[in-house]
Design a protein around this motif. Structure first.
Motif, short mmCIF file in Angstrom:
data_model
loop_
_atom_site.label_atom_id
_atom_site.label_comp_id
_atom_site.label_asym_id
_atom_site.label_seq_id
_atom_site.Cartn_x
_atom_site.Cartn_y
_atom_site.Cartn_z
N ARG A 5 -46.45 9.73 29.48
CA ARG A 5 -45.37 8.94 28.90
C ARG A 5 -45.84 7.51 28.63
O ARG A 5 -45.55 6.94 27.58
N GLU A 6 -46.57 6.92 29.55
CA GLU A 6 -47.08 5.57 29.37
C GLU A 6 -48.11 5.53 28.23
O GLU A 6 -48.12 4.58 27.44
N GLU A 7 -48.95 6.54 28.15
CA GLU A 7 -49.93 6.60 27.06
C GLU A 7 -49.21 6.72 25.71
O GLU A 7 -49.61 6.09 24.73
N ASP A 10 -47.78 3.32 24.93
CA ASP A 10 -48.84 2.40 24.51
C ASP A 10 -49.30 2.72 23.08
O ASP A 10 -49.52 1.80 22.27
N ARG A 11 -49.43 3.99 22.79
CA ARG A 11 -49.85 4.39 21.44
C ARG A 11 -48.80 3.97 20.41
O ARG A 11 -49.12 3.40 19.36
N ARG A 12 -47.53 4.21 20.70
CA ARG A 12 -46.46 3.83 19.77
C ARG A 12 -46.36 2.31 19.64
O ARG A 12 -46.11 1.78 18.55
#
Length: 114
Positions: A5-7, A10-12
């Motif tokens: 979820r954090e990745e 971060d990507r968004r």
């Protein structure tokens, strides 16, 4: 699961930052286009105002001339004379509105003599 979820966040966030920076670069181009469109709209509005003043003066002169001819029985002289006067009044209104001719009695001229 929280790492995915954090990745994903971060990507968004990175994608959003890239889109925002691209938008900031194109903003001056959009501002220039908007300024050009605004000038075009102002010119069109002025043209519509001048043409409506001109046409309305001619129509009013013609209608008054027709009415005078109908009441007085002087056909077609009242129509001709008042139509020409309406044309002259329309030209005068257009010249005044476009700023090519001074107003007949401006406040500066009236107050300067006192």
């Amino acid at each position: 699961m929280t790492e995915d979820r954090e990745e994903s966040l971060d990507r968004r966030r990175a994608e959003l930052g890239a889109k925002l920076s691209a938008k900031r670069v194109s903003a001056p181009e959009d501002d220039a286009k908007e300024a050009s469109a605004e000038a075009s709209r102002k010119g069109f509005a002025a043209a519509m105002k001048l043409s409506s003043e001109f046409i309305s003066a001619i129509v009013v002169g013609g209608a008054l001339g027709f009415g005078l001819d109908w009441v007085a029985g002087t056909s077609p002289w009242g129509l001709i004379v008042l139509l020409l006067l309406g044309f002259c009044a329309g030209v005068l209104n257009v010249l005044r509105a476009s700023g090519k001719m001074a107003q007949p009695f401006s406040d500066d001229r009236n107050n300067s003599g006192r």
